[in-house]
Write a protein that holds these residues in place. Structure first.
Motif, PDB file in Angstrom:
ATOM      1  N   ALA A 131       0.838  -1.201   0.000  1.00  0.00           N
ATOM      2  CA  ALA A 131       0.000   0.000   0.000  1.00  0.00           C
ATOM      3  C   ALA A 131       0.876   1.254   0.000  1.00  0.00           C
ATOM      4  CB  ALA A 131      -0.913   0.019   1.229  1.00  0.00           C
ATOM      5  N   PHE A 132       0.492   2.203  -0.826  1.00  0.00           N
ATOM      6  CA  PHE A 132       1.120   3.517  -0.865  1.00  0.00           C
ATOM      7  C   PHE A 132       0.073   4.555  -0.472  1.00  0.00           C
ATOM      8  CE2 PHE A 132       3.248   0.893  -4.002  1.00  0.00           C
ATOM      9  CZ  PHE A 132       4.602   1.177  -3.857  1.00  0.00           C
ATOM     10  N   GLY A 133       0.422   5.423   0.469  1.00  0.00           N
ATOM     11  CA  GLY A 133      -0.506   6.487   0.842  1.00  0.00           C
ATOM     12  C   GLY A 133      -0.448   7.637  -0.146  1.00  0.00           C
ATOM     13  N   TRP A 134      -1.589   8.290  -0.353  1.00  0.00           N
ATOM     14  CA  TRP A 134      -1.711   9.433  -1.265  1.00  0.00           C
ATOM     15  C   TRP A 134      -2.443  10.543  -0.522  1.00  0.00           C
ATOM     16  CZ3 TRP A 134      -0.852  10.567  -6.580  1.00  0.00           C
ATOM     17  CH2 TRP A 134      -1.537  11.678  -7.070  1.00  0.00           C
ATOM     18  N   ALA A 135      -1.861  11.740  -0.484  1.00  0.00           N
ATOM     19  CA  ALA A 135      -2.517  12.859   0.189  1.00  0.00           C
ATOM     20  C   ALA A 135      -2.218  14.150  -0.561  1.00  0.00           C
ATOM     21  CB  ALA A 135      -2.039  12.971   1.636  1.00  0.00           C
ATOM     22  N   SER A 136      -3.274  14.955  -0.768  1.00  0.00           N
ATOM     23  CA  SER A 136      -3.141  16.214  -1.493  1.00  0.00           C
ATOM     24  C   SER A 136      -4.352  17.077  -1.164  1.00  0.00           C
ATOM     25  CB  SER A 136      -3.072  15.945  -3.006  1.00  0.00           C
ATOM     26  OG  SER A 136      -3.034  17.160  -3.735  1.00  0.00           O
ATOM     27  N   ASP A 137      -4.244  18.356  -1.476  1.00  0.00           N
ATOM     28  CA  ASP A 137      -5.411  19.228  -1.365  1.00  0.00           C
ATOM     29  C   ASP A 137      -6.063  19.475  -2.714  1.00  0.00           C
ATOM     30  OD1 ASP A 137      -5.460  19.530   1.390  1.00  0.00           O
ATOM     31  OD2 ASP A 137      -4.056  21.211   1.372  1.00  0.00           O
ATOM     32  N   ASN A 138      -5.600  18.767  -3.743  1.00  0.00           N
ATOM     33  CA  ASN A 138      -6.184  18.881  -5.082  1.00  0.00           C
ATOM     34  C   ASN A 138      -6.786  17.538  -5.485  1.00  0.00           C
ATOM     35  OD1 ASN A 138      -6.866  19.256  -7.739  1.00  0.00           O
ATOM     36  ND2 ASN A 138      -4.877  20.022  -8.393  1.00  0.00           N
ATOM     37  N   PRO A 139      -8.100  17.363  -5.343  1.00  0.00           N
ATOM     38  CA  PRO A 139      -8.732  16.082  -5.649  1.00  0.00           C
ATOM     39  C   PRO A 139      -8.635  15.682  -7.116  1.00  0.00           C
ATOM     40  CG  PRO A 139     -10.186  17.496  -4.347  1.00  0.00           C
ATOM     41  CD  PRO A 139      -9.059  18.352  -4.820  1.00  0.00           C
ATOM     42  N   GLU A 140      -8.433  16.646  -8.001  1.00  0.00           N
ATOM     43  CA  GLU A 140      -8.410  16.328  -9.427  1.00  0.00           C
ATOM     44  C   GLU A 140      -7.209  15.470  -9.807  1.00  0.00           C
ATOM     45  OE1 GLU A 140      -8.623  19.908 -11.668  1.00  0.00           O
ATOM     46  OE2 GLU A 140     -10.545  20.543 -10.805  1.00  0.00           O
ATOM     47  N   LEU A 141      -6.118  15.576  -9.067  1.00  0.00           N
ATOM     48  CA  LEU A 141      -4.906  14.854  -9.445  1.00  0.00           C
ATOM     49  C   LEU A 141      -5.103  13.342  -9.411  1.00  0.00           C
ATOM     50  CD1 LEU A 141      -2.160  16.955  -7.628  1.00  0.00           C
ATOM     51  CD2 LEU A 141      -3.098  17.236  -9.932  1.00  0.00           C
ATOM     52  N   ARG A 142      -5.864  12.876  -8.446  1.00  0.00           N
ATOM     53  CA  ARG A 142      -6.087  11.432  -8.314  1.00  0.00           C
ATOM     54  C   ARG A 142      -7.063  10.901  -9.362  1.00  0.00           C
ATOM     55  NH1 ARG A 142      -9.430   8.438  -4.790  1.00  0.00           N
ATOM     56  NH2 ARG A 142     -10.067  10.334  -3.696  1.00  0.00           N
ATOM     57  N   GLN A 143      -7.753  11.803 -10.019  1.00  0.00           N
ATOM     58  CA  GLN A 143      -8.789  11.397 -10.967  1.00  0.00           C
ATOM     59  C   GLN A 143      -8.403  11.699 -12.416  1.00  0.00           C
ATOM     60  OE1 GLN A 143     -11.374   9.848  -9.705  1.00  0.00           O
ATOM     61  NE2 GLN A 143     -10.931  10.275  -7.549  1.00  0.00           N
ATOM     62  N   GLN A 144      -7.114  11.749 -12.705  1.00  0.00           N
ATOM     63  CA  GLN A 144      -6.683  12.091 -14.052  1.00  0.00           C
ATOM     64  C   GLN A 144      -7.241  11.107 -15.087  1.00  0.00           C
ATOM     65  OE1 GLN A 144      -5.408  14.687 -15.131  1.00  0.00           O
ATOM     66  NE2 GLN A 144      -4.183  15.649 -13.530  1.00  0.00           N
ATOM     67  N   GLU A 145      -7.613  11.656 -16.247  1.00  0.00           N
ATOM     68  CA  GLU A 145      -8.125  10.825 -17.327  1.00  0.00           C
ATOM     69  C   GLU A 145      -7.015   9.948 -17.897  1.00  0.00           C
ATOM     70  OE1 GLU A 145     -11.195  10.527 -18.362  1.00  0.00           O
ATOM     71  OE2 GLU A 145     -11.975  12.037 -16.959  1.00  0.00           O
ATOM     72  N   ALA A 146      -7.397   8.776 -18.387  1.00  0.00           N
ATOM     73  CA  ALA A 146      -6.434   7.849 -18.964  1.00  0.00           C
ATOM     74  C   ALA A 146      -5.683   8.485 -20.137  1.00  0.00           C
ATOM     75  CB  ALA A 146      -7.132   6.569 -19.409  1.00  0.00           C
ATOM     76  N   THR A 147      -6.391   9.281 -20.936  1.00  0.00           N
ATOM     77  CA  THR A 147      -5.738   9.912 -22.086  1.00  0.00           C
ATOM     78  C   THR A 147      -4.672  10.911 -21.653  1.00  0.00           C
ATOM     79  OG1 THR A 147      -7.557  11.517 -22.152  1.00  0.00           O
ATOM     80  CG2 THR A 147      -7.703   9.612 -23.635  1.00  0.00           C
ATOM     81  N   THR A 148      -4.930  11.614 -20.551  1.00  0.00           N
ATOM     82  CA  THR A 148      -3.945  12.565 -20.026  1.00  0.00           C
ATOM     83  C   THR A 148      -2.701  11.839 -19.531  1.00  0.00           C
ATOM     84  OG1 THR A 148      -5.673  14.117 -19.364  1.00  0.00           O
ATOM     85  CG2 THR A 148      -3.527  14.356 -18.291  1.00  0.00           C
ATOM     86  N   LEU A 149      -2.909  10.762 -18.791  1.00  0.00           N
ATOM     87  CA  LEU A 149      -1.776   9.992 -18.282  1.00  0.00           C
ATOM     88  C   LEU A 149      -0.966   9.393 -19.429  1.00  0.00           C
ATOM     89  CD1 LEU A 149      -3.494   8.154 -15.297  1.00  0.00           C
ATOM     90  CD2 LEU A 149      -1.951  10.116 -15.180  1.00  0.00           C
ATOM     91  N   GLN A 150      -1.656   8.886 -20.436  1.00  0.00           N
ATOM     92  CA  GLN A 150      -0.954   8.292 -21.572  1.00  0.00           C
ATOM     93  C   GLN A 150      -0.136   9.332 -22.327  1.00  0.00           C
ATOM     94  OE1 GLN A 150      -0.879   4.817 -22.591  1.00  0.00           O
ATOM     95  NE2 GLN A 150       0.890   5.835 -23.523  1.00  0.00           N
ATOM     96  N   ARG A 151      -0.703  10.524 -22.497  1.00  0.00           N
ATOM     97  CA  ARG A 151       0.015  11.581 -23.198  1.00  0.00           C
ATOM     98  C   ARG A 151       1.254  11.999 -22.408  1.00  0.00           C
ATOM     99  NH1 ARG A 151      -0.400  16.697 -22.030  1.00  0.00           N
ATOM    100  NH2 ARG A 151      -2.457  16.431 -21.062  1.00  0.00           N
ATOM    101  N   ARG A 152       1.104  12.186 -21.116  1.00  0.00           N
ATOM    102  CA  ARG A 152       2.239  12.601 -20.285  1.00  0.00           C
ATOM    103  C   ARG A 152       3.318  11.528 -20.247  1.00  0.00           C
ATOM    104  NH1 ARG A 152      -1.123  15.221 -15.149  1.00  0.00           N
ATOM    105  NH2 ARG A 152      -1.773  17.134 -16.235  1.00  0.00           N
ATOM    106  N   PHE A 153       2.893  10.286 -20.149  1.00  0.00           N
ATOM    107  CA  PHE A 153       3.861   9.188 -20.124  1.00  0.00           C
ATOM    108  C   PHE A 153       4.618   9.107 -21.446  1.00  0.00           C
ATOM    109  CE2 PHE A 153       4.698   4.499 -20.565  1.00  0.00           C
ATOM    110  CZ  PHE A 153       5.744   4.456 -19.662  1.00  0.00           C
ATOM    111  N   SER A 154       3.916   9.243 -22.544  1.00  0.00           N
ATOM    112  CA  SER A 154       4.570   9.198 -23.853  1.00  0.00           C
ATOM    113  C   SER A 154       5.583  10.327 -24.003  1.00  0.00           C
ATOM    114  CB  SER A 154       3.538   9.278 -24.978  1.00  0.00           C
ATOM    115  OG  SER A 154       2.667   8.162 -24.944  1.00  0.00           O
ATOM    116  N   GLN A 155       5.257  11.491 -23.458  1.00  0.00           N
ATOM    117  CA  GLN A 155       6.148  12.645 -23.569  1.00  0.00           C
ATOM    118  C   GLN A 155       7.448  12.457 -22.798  1.00  0.00           C
ATOM    119  OE1 GLN A 155       3.547  15.788 -22.254  1.00  0.00           O
ATOM    120  NE2 GLN A 155       2.763  16.214 -24.302  1.00  0.00           N
TER     121      GLN A 155
END
Length: 286
Positions: A230-254
């Motif tokens: 288990a890895f803990g995740w904590a932030s004050d920005n809820p959007e980061l944990r809900q990133q779209e698959a297309t966004t993650l794929q684009r960033r990873f490819s870059q």
């Protein structure tokens, strides 16, 4: 008879590896450190009777600890690593060309020195990267005295015994929050959930009191016997944990990186938790 290394995972359950060659055995100023060879896992680092990392499967843990928050955030420039003296978390952080500075705080200099010598593939030169700064200090003390702010803080610590005990406390998590830049992320090592569920529960209570958005994500690391890590995740920005698959794929490819475990699909699904963990932390399925 072949020498064996026996780790007491919990009452009633021991994890045993053969010691095919003992490479280094010393009591440092902080802990007992042992490095040995095992035919299944390669070189193994153990601290105070607990296996910390092995050559064979370290990539799973370190890729997930680093690439999940870096790619979810999208604009990490400054990273703080607390622990991680073997250098592998630093290695993965610095694979991202966009990282401008990474500070690694390790309490025991012997871990760094001996891992550079006996586990060089963990760091692969990361300690000598000009973007890296190594600080020899207690993690909580560093947080309480620094005025710097970080986009990402990674707690790559041992379990909550000995030198790392305070790295699972409310004051520690509060100090991490104070050292995060706006929209920053804290990721922590929280043990094998099935056997160390109290670690998850405790961190969940602290996260809930301090952060707007918190959760856990998981990976199966063979070295850490007993189930999913288990890895803990904590932030004050809820959007980061809900990133779209297309966004993650684009960033990873870059990034242009090749990984052995991490994929954007695994990233998205890693936040889906089994019911027993959800029950323990008082959450329901999305």
């Amino acid at each position: 008879m072949t020498e064996k290394y026996r780790e007491r995972v919990c009452n009633g359950y021991d994890h045993v590896l053969t010691i095919d060659e003992r490479l280094y055995d010393v009591r440092t100023d902080h802990q007992h450190l042992l490095i040995f060879k095992n035919r299944a896992f390669g070189r193994v680092l153990a601290l105070d009777g607990v296996i910390q990392t092995t050559e064979a499967d370290e990539f799973i843990y370190h890729e997930m600890m680093v690439h999940v928050p870096v790619l979810a955030h999208g604009s990490v420039r400054r990273v703080l690593i607390l622990g991680g003296g073997d250098g592998a978390t630093l290695r993965e952080v610095l694979r991202h060309r966009t990282i401008q500075q990474a500070i690694l705080v390790e309490i025991d200099p012997s871990v760094i020195d001996l891992c550079r010598q006996y586990l060089p593939n963990h760091s692969m030169g990361a300690f000598d990267d000009p973007r890296a700064t190594i600080v020899l200090d207690d993690g909580l003390h560093f947080l309480q005295t620094t005025h710097e702010r970080f986009d990402l803080i990674l707690t790559d610590s041992t379990d909550p015994d000995g030198p790392a005990e305070m790295l699972f406390s409310r004051p520690y998590y509060a100090a991490c929050k104070a050292s995060l830049a706006p929209g920053g992320v804290l990721v922590t090592q929280n043990g094998v959930a099935f056997l160390q569920l109290d670690e998850v529960r405790s961190s969940a209570r602290h996260f809930n009191a301090l952060f707007r958005d918190w959760h856990f994500f998981t990976a199966a690391v063979p070295t850490y016997a007993g189930g999913i890590m288990a890895f803990g995740w904590a932030s004050d920005n809820p959007e980061l944990r809900q990133q779209e698959a297309t966004t993650l794929q684009r960033r990873f490819s870059q990034t242009g990186m090749t990984t052995r475990y991490y994929t954007p699909e695994i990233h998205r699904n890693a936040f889906a938790l089994p019911q027993y963990i959800l029950d323990a932390i008082g959450k329901t399925s999305p």
